[in-house]
Design a protein around this motif. Sequence first.
Motif, mmCIF file in Angstrom:
data_model
loop_
_atom_site.group_PDB
_atom_site.id
_atom_site.type_symbol
_atom_site.label_atom_id
_atom_site.label_comp_id
_atom_site.label_asym_id
_atom_site.label_seq_id
_atom_site.Cartn_x
_atom_site.Cartn_y
_atom_site.Cartn_z
ATOM 1 N N ASP A 194 0.835 -1.207 0.000
ATOM 2 C CA ASP A 194 0.000 0.000 0.000
ATOM 3 C C ASP A 194 0.868 1.256 0.000
ATOM 4 O O ASP A 194 0.539 2.245 -0.663
ATOM 5 N N LEU A 195 1.978 1.220 0.760
ATOM 6 C CA LEU A 195 2.888 2.370 0.770
ATOM 7 C C LEU A 195 3.480 2.603 -0.609
ATOM 8 O O LEU A 195 3.529 3.750 -1.097
ATOM 9 N N VAL A 196 3.929 1.527 -1.251
ATOM 10 C CA VAL A 196 4.535 1.656 -2.581
ATOM 11 C C VAL A 196 3.528 2.237 -3.563
ATOM 12 O O VAL A 196 3.861 3.099 -4.391
ATOM 13 N N LYS A 197 2.285 1.790 -3.480
ATOM 14 C CA LYS A 197 1.261 2.301 -4.391
ATOM 15 C C LYS A 197 0.950 3.767 -4.121
ATOM 16 O O LYS A 197 0.714 4.546 -5.051
ATOM 17 N N SER A 198 0.954 4.151 -2.845
ATOM 18 C CA SER A 198 0.700 5.554 -2.518
ATOM 19 C C SER A 198 1.820 6.461 -3.015
ATOM 20 O O SER A 198 1.587 7.633 -3.335
ATOM 21 N N LEU A 199 3.039 5.915 -3.073
ATOM 22 C CA LEU A 199 4.181 6.682 -3.589
ATOM 23 C C LEU A 199 4.270 6.620 -5.112
ATOM 24 O O LEU A 199 5.199 7.204 -5.686
ATOM 25 N N ARG A 200 3.341 5.928 -5.747
ATOM 26 C CA ARG A 200 3.342 5.747 -7.203
ATOM 27 C C ARG A 200 4.634 5.091 -7.680
ATOM 28 O O ARG A 200 5.210 5.464 -8.707
ATOM 29 N N LYS A 201 5.079 4.115 -6.923
ATOM 30 C CA LYS A 201 6.294 3.380 -7.269
ATOM 31 C C LYS A 201 6.005 1.913 -7.582
ATOM 32 O O LYS A 201 6.915 1.076 -7.556
ATOM 33 N N ALA A 202 4.767 1.569 -7.845
ATOM 34 C CA ALA A 202 4.403 0.178 -8.109
ATOM 35 C C ALA A 202 4.143 -0.025 -9.593
ATOM 36 O O ALA A 202 3.504 0.800 -10.250
ATOM 37 N N ILE A 203 4.653 -1.122 -10.130
ATOM 38 C CA ILE A 203 4.338 -1.546 -11.490
ATOM 39 C C ILE A 203 3.837 -2.996 -11.423
ATOM 40 O O ILE A 203 4.302 -3.778 -10.592
ATOM 41 N N PRO A 204 2.875 -3.357 -12.264
ATOM 42 C CA PRO A 204 2.297 -4.707 -12.173
ATOM 43 C C PRO A 204 3.057 -5.717 -13.020
ATOM 44 O O PRO A 204 3.583 -5.404 -14.090
ATOM 45 N N THR A 205 3.106 -6.930 -12.510
ATOM 46 C CA THR A 205 3.525 -8.074 -13.309
ATOM 47 C C THR A 205 2.366 -9.062 -13.328
ATOM 48 O O THR A 205 1.684 -9.237 -12.320
ATOM 49 N N ARG A 206 2.144 -9.680 -14.472
ATOM 50 C CA ARG A 206 1.025 -10.612 -14.599
ATOM 51 C C ARG A 206 1.361 -11.943 -13.951
ATOM 52 O O ARG A 206 2.394 -12.550 -14.251
ATOM 53 N N ARG A 207 0.501 -12.355 -13.041
ATOM 54 C CA ARG A 207 0.727 -13.588 -12.289
ATOM 55 C C ARG A 207 0.667 -14.795 -13.225
ATOM 56 O O ARG A 207 -0.245 -14.909 -14.043
ATOM 57 N N THR A 208 1.626 -15.677 -13.078
ATOM 58 C CA THR A 208 1.706 -16.853 -13.938
ATOM 59 C C THR A 208 0.763 -17.932 -13.430
ATOM 60 O O THR A 208 0.888 -18.404 -12.291
ATOM 61 N N ASN A 209 -0.196 -18.306 -14.270
ATOM 62 C CA ASN A 209 -1.099 -19.411 -13.967
ATOM 63 C C ASN A 209 -0.595 -20.655 -14.672
ATOM 64 O O ASN A 209 -0.313 -20.633 -15.874
ATOM 65 N N MET A 210 -0.484 -21.738 -13.916
ATOM 66 C CA MET A 210 0.074 -22.960 -14.457
ATOM 67 C C MET A 210 -1.014 -23.997 -14.658
ATOM 68 O O MET A 210 -1.987 -24.043 -13.903
ATOM 69 N N SER A 211 -0.810 -24.852 -15.660
ATOM 70 C CA SER A 211 -1.797 -25.888 -15.943
ATOM 71 C C SER A 211 -1.807 -26.956 -14.860
ATOM 72 O O SER A 211 -2.812 -27.622 -14.642
ATOM 73 N N THR A 212 -0.677 -27.132 -14.163
ATOM 74 C CA THR A 212 -0.612 -28.056 -13.031
ATOM 75 C C THR A 212 -0.350 -27.247 -11.776
ATOM 76 O O THR A 212 0.537 -26.402 -11.761
ATOM 77 N N PRO A 213 -1.118 -27.464 -10.704
ATOM 78 C CA PRO A 213 -0.944 -26.657 -9.492
ATOM 79 C C PRO A 213 0.438 -26.814 -8.902
ATOM 80 O O PRO A 213 1.040 -27.885 -8.952
ATOM 81 N N MET A 214 0.956 -25.710 -8.348
ATOM 82 C CA MET A 214 2.236 -25.744 -7.668
ATOM 83 C C MET A 214 2.037 -26.279 -6.260
ATOM 84 O O MET A 214 1.063 -25.923 -5.599
ATOM 85 N N PRO A 215 2.930 -27.152 -5.761
ATOM 86 C CA PRO A 215 2.773 -27.657 -4.389
ATOM 87 C C PRO A 215 2.705 -26.535 -3.381
ATOM 88 O O PRO A 215 3.351 -25.499 -3.530
ATOM 89 N N LYS A 216 1.895 -26.723 -2.336
ATOM 90 C CA LYS A 216 1.702 -25.672 -1.348
ATOM 91 C C LYS A 216 3.001 -25.302 -0.646
ATOM 92 O O LYS A 216 3.184 -24.178 -0.231
ATOM 93 N N SER A 217 3.907 -26.266 -0.520
ATOM 94 C CA SER A 217 5.154 -25.968 0.176
ATOM 95 C C SER A 217 6.009 -24.984 -0.602
ATOM 96 O O SER A 217 6.914 -24.389 -0.062
ATOM 97 N N PHE A 218 5.716 -24.784 -1.905
ATOM 98 C CA PHE A 218 6.490 -23.859 -2.704
ATOM 99 C C PHE A 218 5.916 -22.450 -2.674
ATOM 100 O O PHE A 218 6.496 -21.540 -3.210
ATOM 101 N N ASP A 219 4.713 -22.294 -2.113
ATOM 102 C CA ASP A 219 4.093 -20.983 -2.050
ATOM 103 C C ASP A 219 4.760 -20.174 -0.944
ATOM 104 O O ASP A 219 4.679 -20.521 0.228
ATOM 105 N N PRO A 220 5.448 -19.080 -1.255
ATOM 106 C CA PRO A 220 6.201 -18.367 -0.227
ATOM 107 C C PRO A 220 5.354 -17.683 0.822
ATOM 108 O O PRO A 220 5.855 -17.324 1.870
ATOM 109 N N PHE A 221 4.045 -17.451 0.563
ATOM 110 C CA PHE A 221 3.220 -16.745 1.524
ATOM 111 C C PHE A 221 2.150 -17.637 2.132
ATOM 112 O O PHE A 221 1.234 -17.154 2.773
ATOM 113 N N LYS A 222 2.283 -18.940 1.925
ATOM 114 C CA LYS A 222 1.300 -19.867 2.458
ATOM 115 C C LYS A 222 1.788 -20.390 3.802
ATOM 116 O O LYS A 222 2.772 -21.100 3.891
ATOM 117 N N LYS A 223 1.086 -20.036 4.884
ATOM 118 C CA LYS A 223 1.492 -20.475 6.212
ATOM 119 C C LYS A 223 1.005 -21.899 6.451
ATOM 120 O O LYS A 223 -0.056 -22.304 5.994
#
Length: 293
Positions: A194-223
């Motif tokens: 939110d801070l980065v967006k308020s400073l107008r310093k954010a640029i988007p990257t398109r999230r990669t969708n895969m045909s086979t799901p990635m294992p949950k252990s590889f998700d960096p933000f999955k607790k």
Amino acid sequence: MRRSTDALSVLSTDDLADYDVISDGPRSMESSIADLGQTPKYAGGEPAPLPSAKEKFDTVGLTAEDIQAYVQRSLGAPPDARTWRVYVDGVFGPLTPRDVLQLRQAKLSFPSVQLVVGVFSDDICAEHGVPSGVPHADRCEVVRHCRWVDEVVPDAPWTLHERFLRARHVDYVAIDEGTSIDPDVDRERLKGYDLVKSLRKAIPTRRTNMSTPMPKSFDPFKKEKEAKVVEQEPPSGRSTVKGVPTELAQESEADAGRRADILEALETPFEEPPEPAPFEEPKIDEFGTGVGV
């Protein structure tokens, strides 16, 4: 062509002498190849992805022109013709196709980009309940060898703040689309976005969708889930539903006990009660009292 005059060349055979001619001097190898008509090709181009990769990863076919046009639409104005410092952070343990495809988009977001990549330490990952999977030094080394990365920040902060952006001279932060609304992302990281967006310093990257799901252990933000469902061991010959409440499980065990008693009674042959002994008159002693009474 100049022949080397060192001891190795003097004592070498003709074949070794030819090798010395090619290897002599800082640029003699390129010069010798050029003399043979085999000018080396510039290796700065990007190898073409496999057809199977194009089918599996939806962002692998994006060209530099597509990526830059997408970023310009988000900024609303074309950028100046200079080198921009773009920042991306993450766990990168292990480095996945989704990670490198985001790094590729960040690197190609402008015609000239210095890509700075922050890697979270093991302590920060443990503090926020995110499994790193790979030691910090290994993750930094793997990221350093990615073709798109120009600079590695090994002590990346979990929450982006303005002081860090100024210290690293970050012009823009590349954020995967959908990250800001992903419920699995830590709230502290969302504050940084939110801070980065308020400073107008954010640029988007398109999230990669895969045909086979990635294992949950590889998700960096999955607790990892701390609460685990305890499975009740089913009685012999029966099956129970996973996660049955304790009260129902106790009742079912009682029912099973009663059913076992009934089955045992049905399987046991019925026995006739013993016939009563013939009636006998009580014996009376000399005092008129019955014997044994």
